[in-house]
Each structure stands twice: as C-alpha cells, then as structure tokens.
Enzyme design. Sequence first.
Site, PDB file in Angstrom:
ATOM      1  N   HIS A 218      53.155  -0.520  40.936  1.00  0.00           N
ATOM      2  CA  HIS A 218      52.248  -0.890  39.859  1.00  0.00           C
ATOM      3  C   HIS A 218      51.027  -1.612  40.425  1.00  0.00           C
ATOM      4  O   HIS A 218      51.163  -2.598  41.157  1.00  0.00           O
ATOM      5  CB  HIS A 218      52.960  -1.784  38.851  1.00  0.00           C
ATOM      6  CG  HIS A 218      53.990  -1.061  38.050  1.00  0.00           C
ATOM      7  ND1 HIS A 218      54.975  -1.700  37.332  1.00  0.00           N
ATOM      8  CD2 HIS A 218      54.192   0.269  37.836  1.00  0.00           C
ATOM      9  CE1 HIS A 218      55.731  -0.812  36.714  1.00  0.00           C
ATOM     10  NE2 HIS A 218      55.279   0.395  37.014  1.00  0.00           N
TER      11      HIS A 218
ATOM     12  N   ASP B 276      60.268   0.228  33.867  1.00  0.00           N
ATOM     13  CA  ASP B 276      59.666   1.484  34.314  1.00  0.00           C
ATOM     14  C   ASP B 276      60.567   2.116  35.370  1.00  0.00           C
ATOM     15  O   ASP B 276      61.107   1.443  36.240  1.00  0.00           O
ATOM     16  CB  ASP B 276      58.268   1.213  34.887  1.00  0.00           C
ATOM     17  CG  ASP B 276      57.464   2.489  35.086  1.00  0.00           C
ATOM     18  OD1 ASP B 276      57.807   3.509  34.454  1.00  0.00           O
ATOM     19  OD2 ASP B 276      56.500   2.464  35.864  1.00  0.00           O
TER      20      ASP B 276
ATOM     21  N   SER C 251      57.640  -2.484  41.399  1.00  0.00           N
ATOM     22  CA  SER C 251      56.629  -3.270  40.681  1.00  0.00           C
ATOM     23  C   SER C 251      56.576  -4.649  41.325  1.00  0.00           C
ATOM     24  O   SER C 251      56.342  -4.769  42.521  1.00  0.00           O
ATOM     25  CB  SER C 251      56.962  -3.331  39.190  1.00  0.00           C
ATOM     26  OG  SER C 251      55.953  -4.008  38.478  1.00  0.00           O
TER      27      SER C 251
END
Length: 351
Positions: free
Chosen positions: A39, A131, A12
């Site tokens: 992401h 995540d 990310s």
Amino acid sequence: MPGHDIIAIGASSGGVEALIELSAALPTTLPAAVFVVLHLAPDSTSALPQILDRHCALPVVAAVDGQPIQRGRVYVAVPDRHLIIDRGVVRVVRGPRENRHRPAVDVLFRSAARAYGPRAVGVVLTGALDDGTAGLLALKQRGGIAVVQDPAEALFSGMPESALKYVAVDYCVSLAAIAPLLGQLAAEPAAEEGEYPVSREMEYEYGITSQDPAALAHGAQPGKLTALTCPECRGPLWEIREGELVRFRCRTGHAFSADSMLEGQDVALEEALWYAYNTLLESALTADRLARDSAARGRDYVVTRFNERAREARRRAAIIRRVIMDDKGDPSTAEEQILEERTDRTGDVAL
C-alpha cells in the site's frame, strides 16, 4: 507440467521490513515470477524497487504496463496504479480503488487467479484491516495456493488474521519460512487449470478493475443491490457474499470489505461535516456583510435580522466543529454537546 510459478505478495503497514527480509531470502534460481503490492500513498515516489533490489538475488523492477512476464524476476507495484497479472504480460492500470487503496492486494491476487489459476500462489504479509482476503478466496477458487504470515509475529496482524478467518489457508508460517516454502512450491507441479474454471463474477470483476470497455459497458453487477451508497463516488452498492466474507462493489468499480467500508464512511462523514462547517461560516460572513450594508443605508429594521442569522450560523458551525474534533470518537458526547447548545438557547430541548 508447470509449477506454482506465479507468486503474488501483498503487504501494508510494516510491509517494507517484511518485504526486505523475504526478498533477501528468495532462492537465486527461483523458477517463478514474483509480484509485489505494498500500500502506497498515491502522490508518493516509491523507492521500494530499488530497496528490494539491493537485498534480493533476483532482479527487481518497477512494474511497467505491457512488459512480458519473466521467471526469476520481481515486479513491484507503483504508486496510484493497480498491478494486474494478465496472461504473459504485466498490466499497470489506474482502475477504481479497492479497500480504499490503489494499488490493492485484492486486485493483484484476483488477476493472478484469473490468469494462471492453480499455478498462482498468494502471500499475505503484515498489514492492517483486510486487503488480500477476497483475493485469496479468488485464488483458492481457481486452485491456487494461499500462504499467510503468522499473525503472532507480524508487525500488524490485521491482514493475516482476516485471511485466516475467511480463507482455507494452505500455509500459515513465519516470515523466515516463506521464502523456502515458495522455492518448494515453485518446483512442484500445479494442478490442471481446466479443473478450476473462471467464474462469471471473477471475469466481471477483473474487467471492471482493468478498465475493460466491454465490462464497463455491460452494466451487469455481481451480488445483491443494497440501499447503501459508495463512499467514494456515491453510486449504488452491490453486496457480494463469499462464504462468511461480505464485501461491496459499486457500478463504477470501487470495492470495499466490511471494515474498509466503515472506514470509508467515516472519511466521507468527516468530509461532509467539514463542508457543512465551511458553508455555515460563509453564511455568517454573508450575513455580516448584509448587516453592514443595511446599516450604512439606514435600514436598521433588517440589521438585527442579519446579525441574528450570523450568530446562528456561527453557533451551528461551532457545534459541528466540536463533533469533528471530539478526540474520544464518542457520538454520545457529540450528541450531548448539541443538546446542551439547544438547552442553553431555549431553556428546553427541541427534538
């Protein structure tokens, strides 16, 4: 016997730099297929495949739904679509967001676990929040290998630290050490897949994420029903506990870790407050118009009432705006402002 030839990588914040360094170091003859989720903003145009292709010895392509999986190739998720690994093919699906992201790292890892079990390797790189943690747990349940970038060197340590907290990680190494490690793992034989069966819960979560009609129509839900509602669709949420990890999923398919759940609730609250603010302003404008119309018709006895309603609506709107714009993020400050408004108007506090 096949090696660990399915490598799923998630990142990310700070991920572009990390992915460039990692992809540049991948062995030229890596006997594995590599899958990458970063992401991305849903309305963005991602140049990540082209960027990585300039640095990587392996061909790098944007993932396309239905394309066959080939060893020695890197597949990169595209904006607003989950990257899913099925047996022998790549899936690119606009399924429900997980952890408020699409593509999501958990989706990639979970699908790799379901499709390839012990042959799959999950790699968590730099990123905020968590995540990838639930996906790594799924990989471990299916006999896969969990690799995490050392959080001490990651630009954003949230994702690596979360993985280390909740998952029995096999390797926590520096970014520079990951590519040689992946080459080593790809050459090592993996365990027999039959030793690690796919659980009913994993099959269901894969089905709802991949938009499988049977899973969507089945109606079964994993975990325990809670009194909470989904920040995305306002549907009921089920709580899923895996060891110490707590996460949530709604019947639509949106999924949240505890941290992303709080973040989603913050966003939903702000949206609701802006809606209330706008509704109060509209109410004030409506009352203004009615007051003008009443004055033009000589109905002075209702003009005062409409003017008072307009003032009250604007007063409430001002309170809500100050709550939203409170840069300290301190709810007690917002509460004090509301109480001050009530005191100014009434001389006492009405609770």
